[in-house]
Scaffold this active site. Structure first.
Site, PDB file in Angstrom:
ATOM      1  N   GLY A 254      15.640   1.241 -29.992  1.00 57.73           N
ATOM      2  CA  GLY A 254      15.398   0.316 -28.864  1.00 57.73           C
ATOM      3  C   GLY A 254      16.649  -0.037 -28.083  1.00 57.73           C
ATOM      4  O   GLY A 254      17.532   0.797 -27.867  1.00 57.73           O
ATOM      5  N   VAL A 255      16.702  -1.306 -27.686  1.00 55.51           N
ATOM      6  CA  VAL A 255      17.838  -1.713 -26.830  1.00 55.51           C
ATOM      7  C   VAL A 255      19.136  -1.702 -27.644  1.00 55.51           C
ATOM      8  O   VAL A 255      20.214  -1.432 -27.122  1.00 55.51           O
ATOM      9  CB  VAL A 255      17.560  -3.104 -26.202  1.00 55.51           C
ATOM     10  CG1 VAL A 255      17.622  -4.233 -27.206  1.00 55.51           C
ATOM     11  CG2 VAL A 255      18.472  -3.375 -25.030  1.00 55.51           C
ATOM     12  N   ASP A 256      19.034  -1.939 -28.942  1.00 52.71           N
ATOM     13  CA  ASP A 256      20.209  -1.888 -29.839  1.00 52.71           C
ATOM     14  C   ASP A 256      20.849  -0.502 -29.738  1.00 52.71           C
ATOM     15  O   ASP A 256      22.061  -0.358 -29.520  1.00 52.71           O
ATOM     16  CB  ASP A 256      19.720  -2.151 -31.275  1.00 52.71           C
ATOM     17  CG  ASP A 256      20.847  -2.516 -32.235  1.00 52.71           C
ATOM     18  OD1 ASP A 256      20.552  -2.759 -33.417  1.00 52.71           O
ATOM     19  OD2 ASP A 256      22.012  -2.551 -31.799  1.00 52.71           O
TER      20      ASP A 256
ATOM     21  N   SER B 164      12.569  -9.161 -29.685  1.00 51.16           N
ATOM     22  CA  SER B 164      11.476  -9.062 -30.676  1.00 51.16           C
ATOM     23  C   SER B 164      10.200  -8.407 -30.164  1.00 51.16           C
ATOM     24  O   SER B 164       9.257  -8.234 -30.954  1.00 51.16           O
ATOM     25  CB  SER B 164      11.104 -10.455 -31.236  1.00 51.16           C
ATOM     26  OG  SER B 164      12.059 -10.878 -32.178  1.00 51.16           O
ATOM     27  N   THR B 165      10.124  -8.066 -28.872  1.00 54.34           N
ATOM     28  CA  THR B 165       8.832  -7.555 -28.350  1.00 54.34           C
ATOM     29  C   THR B 165       8.694  -6.043 -28.507  1.00 54.34           C
ATOM     30  O   THR B 165       7.700  -5.465 -28.074  1.00 54.34           O
ATOM     31  CB  THR B 165       8.679  -7.889 -26.848  1.00 54.34           C
ATOM     32  OG1 THR B 165       9.712  -7.178 -26.124  1.00 54.34           O
ATOM     33  CG2 THR B 165       8.793  -9.375 -26.577  1.00 54.34           C
ATOM     34  N   GLY B 166       9.665  -5.403 -29.090  1.00 56.51           N
ATOM     35  CA  GLY B 166       9.559  -3.938 -29.297  1.00 56.51           C
ATOM     36  C   GLY B 166       9.211  -3.658 -30.747  1.00 56.51           C
ATOM     37  O   GLY B 166       8.126  -4.017 -31.225  1.00 56.51           O
TER      38      GLY B 166
ATOM     39  N   TYR C 155       9.899  -5.182 -33.321  1.00 53.72           N
ATOM     40  CA  TYR C 155       9.511  -6.369 -34.114  1.00 53.72           C
ATOM     41  C   TYR C 155       8.129  -6.898 -33.769  1.00 53.72           C
ATOM     42  O   TYR C 155       7.671  -7.879 -34.356  1.00 53.72           O
ATOM     43  CB  TYR C 155      10.578  -7.454 -33.995  1.00 53.72           C
ATOM     44  CG  TYR C 155      11.828  -7.201 -34.845  1.00 53.72           C
ATOM     45  CD1 TYR C 155      11.953  -6.033 -35.602  1.00 53.72           C
ATOM     46  CD2 TYR C 155      12.860  -8.117 -34.882  1.00 53.72           C
ATOM     47  CE1 TYR C 155      13.079  -5.789 -36.368  1.00 53.72           C
ATOM     48  CE2 TYR C 155      14.002  -7.892 -35.663  1.00 53.72           C
ATOM     49  CZ  TYR C 155      14.093  -6.721 -36.415  1.00 53.72           C
ATOM     50  OH  TYR C 155      15.219  -6.493 -37.184  1.00 53.72           O
TER      51      TYR C 155
HETATM   52  N1  APR Z   1      17.252  -2.292 -21.252  1.00 55.01           N
HETATM   53  C1  APR Z   1      16.467  -3.400 -21.312  1.00 55.01           C
HETATM   54  N2  APR Z   1      15.486  -3.567 -22.220  1.00 55.01           N
HETATM   55  C2  APR Z   1      15.284  -2.565 -23.093  1.00 55.01           C
HETATM   56  C3  APR Z   1      16.061  -1.387 -23.112  1.00 55.01           C
HETATM   57  C4  APR Z   1      17.079  -1.277 -22.128  1.00 55.01           C
HETATM   58  N3  APR Z   1      17.877  -0.199 -22.062  1.00 55.01           N
HETATM   59  N4  APR Z   1      15.604  -0.583 -24.122  1.00 55.01           N
HETATM   60  C5  APR Z   1      14.578  -1.232 -24.695  1.00 55.01           C
HETATM   61  N5  APR Z   1      14.368  -2.416 -24.082  1.00 55.01           N
HETATM   62  C6  APR Z   1      13.365  -3.440 -24.377  1.00 55.01           C
HETATM   63  C7  APR Z   1      12.100  -2.963 -25.038  1.00 55.01           C
HETATM   64  O1  APR Z   1      11.232  -2.405 -24.071  1.00 55.01           O
HETATM   65  C8  APR Z   1      11.581  -4.282 -25.598  1.00 55.01           C
HETATM   66  O2  APR Z   1      10.858  -4.963 -24.598  1.00 55.01           O
HETATM   67  O3  APR Z   1      13.907  -4.352 -25.308  1.00 55.01           O
HETATM   68  C9  APR Z   1      12.848  -5.090 -25.882  1.00 55.01           C
HETATM   69  C10 APR Z   1      13.151  -5.295 -27.359  1.00 55.01           C
HETATM   70  O4  APR Z   1      12.717  -4.173 -28.084  1.00 55.01           O
HETATM   71  P1  APR Z   1      13.593  -3.585 -29.321  1.00 55.01           P
HETATM   72  O5  APR Z   1      14.804  -2.980 -28.779  1.00 55.01           O
HETATM   73  O6  APR Z   1      12.678  -2.740 -30.134  1.00 55.01           O
HETATM   74  O7  APR Z   1      14.041  -4.865 -30.151  1.00 55.01           O
HETATM   75  P2  APR Z   1      13.221  -5.790 -31.153  1.00 55.01           P
HETATM   76  O8  APR Z   1      11.766  -5.746 -30.913  1.00 55.01           O
HETATM   77  O9  APR Z   1      13.905  -7.109 -31.119  1.00 55.01           O
HETATM   78  O10 APR Z   1      13.473  -5.095 -32.574  1.00 55.01           O
HETATM   79  C11 APR Z   1      14.782  -5.138 -33.099  1.00 55.01           C
HETATM   80  O11 APR Z   1      14.794  -2.790 -33.341  1.00 55.01           O
HETATM   81  O12 APR Z   1      16.238  -1.344 -32.426  1.00 55.01           O
HETATM   82  C12 APR Z   1      15.959  -2.025 -33.557  1.00 55.01           C
HETATM   83  O13 APR Z   1      18.100  -2.387 -34.548  1.00 55.01           O
HETATM   84  C13 APR Z   1      17.034  -3.028 -33.887  1.00 55.01           C
HETATM   85  O14 APR Z   1      16.152  -3.460 -36.052  1.00 55.01           O
HETATM   86  C14 APR Z   1      16.263  -3.980 -34.736  1.00 55.01           C
HETATM   87  C15 APR Z   1      14.899  -4.002 -34.080  1.00 55.01           C
END
Ligand code: APR
Length: 287
Positions: free
Chosen positions: A141-143, A232-234, A236
């Protein structure tokens, strides 16, 4: 990939002052994607848009139009260059006049939160927030996007963050700040949102705590502009509409308590997230 500074995230310290060198005024003009801003994405659309602004004096234009006009003037300046040798560079003089107007408007605008659609890693704001996990060693994801854009030094900086207990550097609901390295943003604020378990396991409070903790890190470092993903909306699994409400209510509450940050962007990566955030923003305004 060029970095962007959306007008909704613009703060006074990012606008060149009267005595700034020409190069700084030119660079500032380029922090807006003027072609995208006029929707047409090309030079002709930009030309039509600017023509439609005439003959309104710049003083009568809004902040968005002032930046588009500045962008257009900078494109003209880069093609036709400055004035004739020995003559005043009238285009540069106009760009300085537009920049001064933008600065005044931004100073008057003060604090606020806005939704922005796009890729968080492109934003030239003081800090972007990472939706991390408690290990803080990257992920999907964004991480993953942030670590890819920031480069390997970000992982090294995360490793250097002390563990508070085995395998945990940043407990859920807390936030840690690191430099941004190769990102346009100066800092990354890593926060950990809750995994959605149906909503009765304290998730709303934990999500609010993640937003509040990230904003506290920003205030401690006197940062002016911060951009959040939809935490958290991805992976998680937090329902976007519920998460958007928590985000907007929490950010507004913190901005009401503190001088910093000045501008907060809630970044939507897709249409669903954008709709959820825009709805949550509007809901708050009605009440
Ligand atoms: N820019 C902006 N938003 C983004 C991007 C980007 N480049 N990439 C993804 N997103 C959005 C996703 O569409 C989602 O709406 O970020 C939001 C959060 O999604 P995740 O990245 O999956 O984060 P989260 O749901 O908090 O889960 C965290 O995911 O990636 C792993 O290491 C992370 O274990 C942790 C978990």
């Amino acid at each position: 990939m060029t970095s962007l500074l959306p007008t909704s995230a613009l703060t006074p310290s990012r606008v060149p002052g009267e005595d700034a060198p020409d190069a700084e005024v030119i660079r500032f003009a380029q922090t807006l994607d003027g072609y995208a801003a006029v929707g047409g994405g090309d030079v002709a659309a930009l030309g039509r848009y600017v023509q439609a602004l005439d003959p309104a004096p710049p003083e009568a234009l809004g902040l968005d139009d002032l930046r588009i006009l500045l962008f257009a003037r900078q494109r003209a300046h880069s093609h036709q260059g400055g004035g004739w040798p020995g003559e005043p560079d009238r285009v540069m003089q106009e760009m300085r006049r537009l920049t001064a107007l933008i600065r005044t408007r931004v100073e008057e605008r003060g604090q606020g939160v806005a939704v922005w659609r796009g890729d968080l890693t492109r934003l030239d704001v003081d800090a972007i927030v990472n939706a991390a996990n408690e290990r803080m060693l990257g992920g999907g994801g964004v991480d993953g996007a942030i670590h890819r854009a920031a480069g390997p030094e970000l992982l090294a900086a995360c490793r250097a963050v002390p563990e508070v207990r085995p395998g945990v550097r940043c407990p859920t609901g807390e936030a840690r700040l690191t430099p941004g390295f190769d990102l346009p943003a100066r800092f990354v604020i890593h926060t950990v949102g809750p995994v959605w378990r149906g909503g009765a396991a304290g998730e709303p409070a934990q999500l609010a705590s993640a937003y509040r903790a990230a904003l506290t890190r920003a205030a401690e470092h006197d940062l002016e502009s911060v951009a959040f993903p939809a935490i958290s909306t991805g992976v998680y699994g937090y329902p976007p509409a519920d998460a958007a409400r928590v985000a907007v209510v929490t950010v507004r509450a913190v901005l009401a308590e503190r001088e910093r940050p000045l501008r907060v962007l809630l970044v939507a990566y897709d249409a669903q997230a954008e709709e959820a955030l825009e709805h949550a923003l509007a809901e708050g305004e009605e009440s």
